[in-house]
Design a protein around this motif. Structure first.
Motif, mmCIF file in Angstrom:
data_model
loop_
_atom_site.group_PDB
_atom_site.id
_atom_site.type_symbol
_atom_site.label_atom_id
_atom_site.label_comp_id
_atom_site.label_asym_id
_atom_site.label_seq_id
_atom_site.Cartn_x
_atom_site.Cartn_y
_atom_site.Cartn_z
ATOM 1 N N GLU A 2 109.080 -1.351 36.767
ATOM 2 C CA GLU A 2 107.785 -0.707 36.555
ATOM 3 C C GLU A 2 106.730 -1.159 37.562
ATOM 4 O O GLU A 2 105.745 -0.452 37.792
ATOM 5 N N SER A 3 106.935 -2.345 38.155
ATOM 6 C CA SER A 3 105.949 -2.848 39.120
ATOM 7 C C SER A 3 105.889 -2.001 40.374
ATOM 8 O O SER A 3 104.940 -2.107 41.163
ATOM 9 N N GLN A 4 106.883 -1.117 40.560
ATOM 10 C CA GLN A 4 106.868 -0.219 41.714
ATOM 11 C C GLN A 4 105.711 0.780 41.642
ATOM 12 O O GLN A 4 105.418 1.475 42.618
ATOM 13 N N GLN A 14 104.423 -5.400 28.456
ATOM 14 C CA GLN A 14 105.819 -5.414 28.029
ATOM 15 C C GLN A 14 106.783 -5.159 29.192
ATOM 16 O O GLN A 14 107.931 -5.589 29.146
ATOM 17 N N SER A 15 106.319 -4.464 30.219
ATOM 18 C CA SER A 15 107.166 -4.265 31.401
ATOM 19 C C SER A 15 107.583 -5.604 31.995
ATOM 20 O O SER A 15 108.696 -5.763 32.498
ATOM 21 N N MET A 74 95.507 -3.977 32.694
ATOM 22 C CA MET A 74 96.268 -5.227 32.791
ATOM 23 C C MET A 74 96.797 -5.694 31.444
ATOM 24 O O MET A 74 97.915 -6.225 31.347
ATOM 25 N N LYS A 75 96.014 -5.505 30.373
ATOM 26 C CA LYS A 75 96.424 -5.985 29.062
ATOM 27 C C LYS A 75 97.029 -4.893 28.185
ATOM 28 O O LYS A 75 97.268 -5.113 26.994
ATOM 29 N N SER A 76 97.266 -3.741 28.784
ATOM 30 C CA SER A 76 97.893 -2.657 28.020
ATOM 31 C C SER A 76 99.304 -3.064 27.614
ATOM 32 O O SER A 76 99.974 -3.839 28.307
ATOM 33 N N LEU A 130 108.373 -12.646 31.957
ATOM 34 C CA LEU A 130 107.210 -12.837 32.822
ATOM 35 C C LEU A 130 105.944 -12.318 32.134
ATOM 36 O O LEU A 130 106.015 -11.539 31.188
ATOM 37 N N VAL A 131 104.792 -12.734 32.639
ATOM 38 C CA VAL A 131 103.509 -12.251 32.141
ATOM 39 C C VAL A 131 102.657 -11.821 33.331
ATOM 40 O O VAL A 131 102.438 -12.613 34.257
ATOM 41 N N PRO A 132 102.178 -10.559 33.348
ATOM 42 C CA PRO A 132 101.261 -10.155 34.424
ATOM 43 C C PRO A 132 99.860 -10.673 34.129
ATOM 44 O O PRO A 132 99.339 -10.472 33.037
#
Length: 347
Positions: A99-101, A133-134, A126-128, A140-142
């Protein structure tokens, strides 16, 4: 200019192992880039704030590219296993977090670079749940997003339209959406390790390159290319991510310290990248005769039309979660009334 022969020595296995209790207050911060980069300057400012606010109780240890190794998968593995609990991840991260793509899609972000930083770092995005969850499903945590400036093309021929890019062997990161995008433009994208790119351009193994201005200068890529093309198609976005167990295991005070510092760094990060890219472009112009091309709106629109269908490719590739994250991004942009190039890029 940063040396072209990047050191690739890997830290001792003991350092790469799980952090011990004795190092609980040492935050290892992995970078995908070398000294002199946007990530490095950001990390230095972040380190100063954290160490000052914690009265020295927390030490931030910065690990630039080459210190932890030269394969980005090595870095991402280290984040997932907790030996490097805090790091940046960008285009190559798509192999770990598909999903980071989203950050690699062309003609999606606002033209205003600070506005891009504010939208990506907003709680709404950012906190969605979709974005969080992606990453959390991969341990990991964004935490934040760092735009590092516009991605600028270089080539040994002038590029004004997609027809000019036909068949061009342009180096892209190992990212399926980037490959699909440049194939849509008519190019023949190839992937080459960052540390090997200068020689590949010099020897003709690659005919074009995509980097923020600072990276073109930092690695000397401009020395072996004839044209630099500004199409304003995308900004280079680095994701600040943390190991999930490490982040969730922080004390309330430590987590508050981290979160408030990251918030302060949004504007500071934008200032860093703007100054660095401005200074490096002047250096390039002073030290070379490379020709600068800036596409006008009509020329950008030709590329924009070809890039838009890649959004559907993105959703089909990564699934519903990625689609929701894209929708949130576009909704936030629309809510701010962005009128990039006189016509919203999210249209």
């Amino acid at each position: 200019m940063q040396t072209r022969q990047i050191a690739t020595g890997i830290l001792a296995l003991s350092m790469m192992g799980s952090a011990s209790v004795a190092l609980a207050d040492t935050w290892r911060f992995g970078l995908e880039e070398t000294e002199g980069s946007v990530q490095y300057e950001y990390a230095q400012a972040f380190k100063q704030l954290i160490e000052k606010k914690s009265d020295g109780d927390i030490t931030v240890q910065i690990l630039p590219y080459g210190v932890w190794g030269s394969s980005y998968s090595t870095l991402y593995d280290a984040i997932q296993n907790g030996s490097i609990p805090l790091s940046f991840g960008s285009g190559f991260l798509g192999g770990t977090v598909p999903e980071s793509q989203l950050m690699s899609l062309n003609y999606v972000m606002p033209n205003d670079q600070l506005e891009t930083a504010e939208i990506l770092n907003s709680d709404a995005f950012m906190k969605s749940d979709a974005w969080q969850q992606s990453f959390r499903t991969r341990g990991l945590v964004p935490l934040a997003a760092l735009p590092e400036g516009y991605q600028v093309w270089t080539a040994n021929k002038a590029i004004h339209t997609p027809a000019d890019m036909k068949g061009l062997q342009i180096r892209v990161m190992d990212n399926s959406l980037l490959r699909a995008t440049y194939q849509a433009y008519g190019a023949s994208p190839i992937t080459i390790a960052y540390g090997e790119l200068y020689s590949a351009l010099q020897q003709g193994q690659a005919e074009g390159n995509i980097q923020p201005v600072w990276a073109h200068e930092n690695m000397g890529f401009y020395e072996v290319q004839d044209y630099m093309i500004f199409a304003e198609q995308s900004q280079f976005i680095a994701n600040l991510i943390a190991n999930e167990d490490w982040y969730d295991g922080l004390s309330d005070d430590q987590r508050k310290l981290l979160d408030t510092t990251i918030h302060e760094m949004v504007k500071k990060g934008d200032e860093i990248q703007k100054q660095l890219n401005q200074d490096r472009l002047k250096t390039i112009e002073d030290k070379s005769d490379i020709k600068i091309i800036r596409l006008d709106q009509a020329q950008r629109d030709e590329f924009r039309k070809l890039a838009k269908p890649i959004r559907d490719d993105f959703v089909n590739l990564v699934g519903e979660r990625g689609g929701k994250a894209l929708d949130i991004l576009l909704e936030q942009e629309k809510a701010r009334g962005d009128k990039s190039d006189g016509d919203s890029q999210s249209s």
